[in-house]
Enzyme design. Structure first.
Site, PDB file in Angstrom:
ATOM      1  N   GLY A  14       0.832  -1.198   0.000  1.00 51.83           N
ATOM      2  CA  GLY A  14       0.000   0.000   0.000  1.00 51.83           C
ATOM      3  C   GLY A  14       0.871   1.255   0.000  1.00 51.83           C
ATOM      4  N   VAL A  60      -2.394  -8.080  -1.897  1.00 53.19           N
ATOM      5  CA  VAL A  60      -1.941  -8.778  -0.679  1.00 53.19           C
ATOM      6  C   VAL A  60      -2.936  -9.809  -0.162  1.00 53.19           C
ATOM      7  CG1 VAL A  60      -0.389  -6.925   0.096  1.00 53.19           C
ATOM      8  CG2 VAL A  60      -2.778  -6.950   0.888  1.00 53.19           C
ATOM      9  N   ASN A  86       1.138  -2.307   5.349  1.00 56.33           N
ATOM     10  CA  ASN A  86       0.292  -1.120   5.517  1.00 56.33           C
ATOM     11  C   ASN A  86      -0.978  -1.156   4.670  1.00 56.33           C
ATOM     12  OD1 ASN A  86      -0.038   2.105   5.755  1.00 56.33           O
ATOM     13  ND2 ASN A  86      -0.003   1.557   3.580  1.00 56.33           N
ATOM     14  N   SER A 138      -4.802   1.019  13.489  1.00 55.08           N
ATOM     15  CA  SER A 138      -5.583   2.258  13.578  1.00 55.08           C
ATOM     16  C   SER A 138      -6.019   2.432  15.023  1.00 55.08           C
ATOM     17  CB  SER A 138      -6.836   2.144  12.686  1.00 55.08           C
ATOM     18  OG  SER A 138      -7.628   3.311  12.804  1.00 55.08           O
ATOM     19  N   TYR A 152     -14.511  -2.654   9.743  1.00 53.05           N
ATOM     20  CA  TYR A 152     -13.149  -2.092   9.662  1.00 53.05           C
ATOM     21  C   TYR A 152     -12.465  -2.144  11.037  1.00 53.05           C
ATOM     22  CZ  TYR A 152      -9.468   1.445   9.203  1.00 53.05           C
ATOM     23  OH  TYR A 152      -8.265   2.108   9.225  1.00 53.05           O
ATOM     24  N   ALA A 154     -13.073  -4.097  13.455  1.00 55.71           N
ATOM     25  CA  ALA A 154     -12.752  -5.496  13.797  1.00 55.71           C
ATOM     26  C   ALA A 154     -11.450  -5.931  13.130  1.00 55.71           C
ATOM     27  CB  ALA A 154     -13.900  -6.414  13.361  1.00 55.71           C
ATOM     28  N   THR A 155     -11.213  -5.481  11.889  1.00 55.63           N
ATOM     29  CA  THR A 155      -9.972  -5.894  11.194  1.00 55.63           C
ATOM     30  C   THR A 155      -8.747  -5.232  11.821  1.00 55.63           C
ATOM     31  OG1 THR A 155     -10.003  -4.122   9.486  1.00 55.63           O
ATOM     32  CG2 THR A 155     -11.175  -6.179   8.975  1.00 55.63           C
ATOM     33  N   LYS A 156      -8.890  -3.975  12.252  1.00 54.73           N
ATOM     34  CA  LYS A 156      -7.734  -3.257  12.804  1.00 54.73           C
ATOM     35  C   LYS A 156      -7.379  -3.807  14.187  1.00 54.73           C
ATOM     36  CE  LYS A 156      -6.685  -1.597   9.508  1.00 54.73           C
ATOM     37  NZ  LYS A 156      -5.397  -1.318   8.867  1.00 54.73           N
ATOM     38  N   ILE A 185      -5.470  11.071   9.668  1.00 62.45           N
ATOM     39  CA  ILE A 185      -4.289  11.478   8.898  1.00 62.45           C
ATOM     40  C   ILE A 185      -4.735  12.108   7.587  1.00 62.45           C
ATOM     41  CG2 ILE A 185      -2.132  10.668   7.854  1.00 62.45           C
ATOM     42  CD1 ILE A 185      -2.341  10.399  10.999  1.00 62.45           C
TER      43      ILE A 185
HETATM   44  P1  NAP Z   1      -5.307   4.818   0.869  1.00 57.74           P
HETATM   45  O1  NAP Z   1      -4.867   6.220   0.659  1.00 57.74           O
HETATM   46  O2  NAP Z   1      -6.606   4.374   0.310  1.00 57.74           O
HETATM   47  O3  NAP Z   1      -4.142   3.848   0.325  1.00 57.74           O
HETATM   48  C1  NAP Z   1      -4.272   2.457   0.436  1.00 57.74           C
HETATM   49  C2  NAP Z   1      -3.087   1.788  -0.223  1.00 57.74           C
HETATM   50  O4  NAP Z   1      -3.215   0.369  -0.079  1.00 57.74           O
HETATM   51  C3  NAP Z   1      -2.998   2.071  -1.714  1.00 57.74           C
HETATM   52  O5  NAP Z   1      -1.637   2.077  -2.091  1.00 57.74           O
HETATM   53  C4  NAP Z   1      -3.717   0.854  -2.322  1.00 57.74           C
HETATM   54  O6  NAP Z   1      -3.295   0.661  -3.645  1.00 57.74           O
HETATM   55  C5  NAP Z   1      -3.225  -0.241  -1.382  1.00 57.74           C
HETATM   56  N1  NAP Z   1      -4.085  -1.435  -1.314  1.00 57.74           N
HETATM   57  C6  NAP Z   1      -5.394  -1.517  -0.937  1.00 57.74           C
HETATM   58  N2  NAP Z   1      -5.816  -2.790  -1.020  1.00 57.74           N
HETATM   59  C7  NAP Z   1      -4.754  -3.530  -1.443  1.00 57.74           C
HETATM   60  C8  NAP Z   1      -4.557  -4.906  -1.727  1.00 57.74           C
HETATM   61  N3  NAP Z   1      -5.547  -5.825  -1.595  1.00 57.74           N
HETATM   62  N4  NAP Z   1      -3.340  -5.330  -2.149  1.00 57.74           N
HETATM   63  C9  NAP Z   1      -2.323  -4.436  -2.294  1.00 57.74           C
HETATM   64  N5  NAP Z   1      -2.446  -3.124  -2.042  1.00 57.74           N
HETATM   65  C10 NAP Z   1      -3.648  -2.677  -1.634  1.00 57.74           C
HETATM   66  O7  NAP Z   1      -5.363   4.467   2.436  1.00 57.74           O
HETATM   67  P2  NAP Z   1      -4.656   5.159   3.704  1.00 57.74           P
HETATM   68  O8  NAP Z   1      -5.613   6.121   4.299  1.00 57.74           O
HETATM   69  O9  NAP Z   1      -3.305   5.603   3.350  1.00 57.74           O
HETATM   70  O10 NAP Z   1      -4.580   3.882   4.661  1.00 57.74           O
HETATM   71  C11 NAP Z   1      -3.425   3.066   4.731  1.00 57.74           C
HETATM   72  C12 NAP Z   1      -3.465   2.258   6.013  1.00 57.74           C
HETATM   73  O11 NAP Z   1      -3.573   3.146   7.116  1.00 57.74           O
HETATM   74  C13 NAP Z   1      -4.660   1.313   6.088  1.00 57.74           C
HETATM   75  O12 NAP Z   1      -4.244   0.090   6.676  1.00 57.74           O
HETATM   76  C14 NAP Z   1      -5.623   2.046   7.007  1.00 57.74           C
HETATM   77  O13 NAP Z   1      -6.439   1.146   7.708  1.00 57.74           O
HETATM   78  C15 NAP Z   1      -4.672   2.774   7.928  1.00 57.74           C
HETATM   79  N6  NAP Z   1      -5.217   3.970   8.582  1.00 57.74           N
HETATM   80  C16 NAP Z   1      -5.515   5.111   7.863  1.00 57.74           C
HETATM   81  C17 NAP Z   1      -5.965   6.249   8.541  1.00 57.74           C
HETATM   82  C18 NAP Z   1      -6.230   7.559   7.829  1.00 57.74           C
HETATM   83  O14 NAP Z   1      -6.578   8.547   8.488  1.00 57.74           O
HETATM   84  N7  NAP Z   1      -6.059   7.651   6.524  1.00 57.74           N
HETATM   85  C19 NAP Z   1      -6.162   6.207   9.916  1.00 57.74           C
HETATM   86  C20 NAP Z   1      -5.872   5.026  10.595  1.00 57.74           C
HETATM   87  C21 NAP Z   1      -5.387   3.926   9.920  1.00 57.74           C
HETATM   88  P3  NAP Z   1      -4.270  -0.074  -4.750  1.00 57.74           P
HETATM   89  O15 NAP Z   1      -5.664   0.410  -4.488  1.00 57.74           O
HETATM   90  O16 NAP Z   1      -3.683   0.330  -6.064  1.00 57.74           O
HETATM   91  O17 NAP Z   1      -4.113  -1.539  -4.492  1.00 57.74           O
END
Ligand code: NAP
Length: 254
Positions: A14, A60, A86, A138, A152, A154-156, A185
């Site tokens: 990711g 993944v 990630n 998260s 969501y 539950a997964t985190k 974020i």
């Molecule tokens: P995002 O901007 O949507 O980016 C997600 C990334 O993961 C992208 O690179 C996407 O690329 C990739 N991805 C998704 N499903 C995938 C798969 N099956 N196989 C390979 N790559 C995959 O999300 P984000 O906000 O940065 O979140 C990233 C992580 O941080 C997540 O685990 C999320 O739960 C956690 N998080 C985010 C926040 C927040 O405020 N943003 C807060 C807490 C936790 P493709 O779609 O091209 O595969």
């Protein structure tokens, strides 16, 4: 003070967007060789070009993709030192409307994808002699809740259950595994929710601002250093104090 990460190989699932791209950028600027993984090739190649990283296409949630991303990383750089697992998705659906397919899909990437990524990278991480795994969990799930995100959350939380037993198993291989727990974020996705959402979120955080993707990257970087080698099975909340107020009154009294 910290041993430089120059020459270490770091794989960020990711890493083509959002927080993962921020993590990848921090490691690249610290001198590491960085591989970013995602499903969308166009986005992945653009991100890799911007970061000076290598892009590998993989989903993944598929074991064979995880095996291939680990093998291609080793082939390209001769080894693997750090895995940042990630990749994650966060569709929102109220429980009453949630289908079995919704639950399967989110668990496939966030839980199964995390476990398969770590498993596939284990042999290379063990060979490095100082293997590091950093998961992106998260605050949502392990600490807080938000309507629409019961699956969501539950997964985190599941990622942290995995982490604690994996840490014991991996200690014997010289590998540490820890997690960062981001709050709200600033990512491309958040901008789409509009200025009102953003203003309300900011007002519920003691530091009155959202986090940056680099804030998460620096926490991951610390956990990947040689100097963090005695830390395993642990979590770091990076949220500007968001989980602390016991009520809105605590913020109003600030
Ligand atoms: P995002 O901007 O949507 O980016 C997600 C990334 O993961 C992208 O690179 C996407 O690329 C990739 N991805 C998704 N499903 C995938 C798969 N099956 N196989 C390979 N790559 C995959 O999300 P984000 O906000 O940065 O979140 C990233 C992580 O941080 C997540 O685990 C999320 O739960 C956690 N998080 C985010 C926040 C927040 O405020 N943003 C807060 C807490 C936790 P493709 O779609 O091209 O595969």
């Amino acid at each position: 003070m910290f041993t430089p990460l120059t020459g270490r190989t770091v794989l960020v699932t990711g890493g083509t967007k959002g927080i993962g791209k921020g993590i990848a950028g921090v490691f690249a600027r610290a001198g590491a060789d960085v591989v970013v993984v995602g499903r969308d090739r166009e986005r992945g190649e653009a991100a890799a070009g911007e970061l000076g990283a290598v892009y590998l296409a993989a989903d993944v949630s598929r074991a064979e993709d995880c095996e291939r991303m680990a093998a291609e990383t080793v082939e390209r750089f001769g080894g693997l030192d750090v895995l940042c697992a990630n990749a994650g998705v966060f569709p929102d659906t109220k429980l009453e409307d949630m289908t079995e397919a919704d639950i399967d899909a989110i668990f496939a990437t966030n839980v199964k994808g995390t476990m398969l990524s770590v498993k596939a990278c284990l042999p290379a991480l063990e060979r490095s002699g100082h293997g590091r795994v950093v998961l992106t969990s998260s605050i949502t799930g392990p600490v807080t809740g938000y309507p629409g995100w019961s699956h969501y959350g539950a997964t985190k939380a599941a990622q942290l259950g995995f982490l604690r037993t994996a840490a014991i198993e991996l200690a014997a291989k010289g590998i540490t595994i820890n997690a960062v727990m981001p709050g709200n974020i600033e990512t491309e996705g958040l901008d789409e929710l509009g200025p009102e959402y953003r203003q309300k979120m900011e007002s519920s955080i003691p530091q009155r601002k959202l986090g940056t993707v680099e804030d998460i990257g620096f926490a991951a970087l610390f956990l990947a250093t040689d100097e963090a080698g005695y830390i395993t099975g642990q979590t770091i909340v990076v949220d500007g104090g968001q989980v602390l107020p016991e009520s809105m009154m605590a913020l109003e009294a600030q």
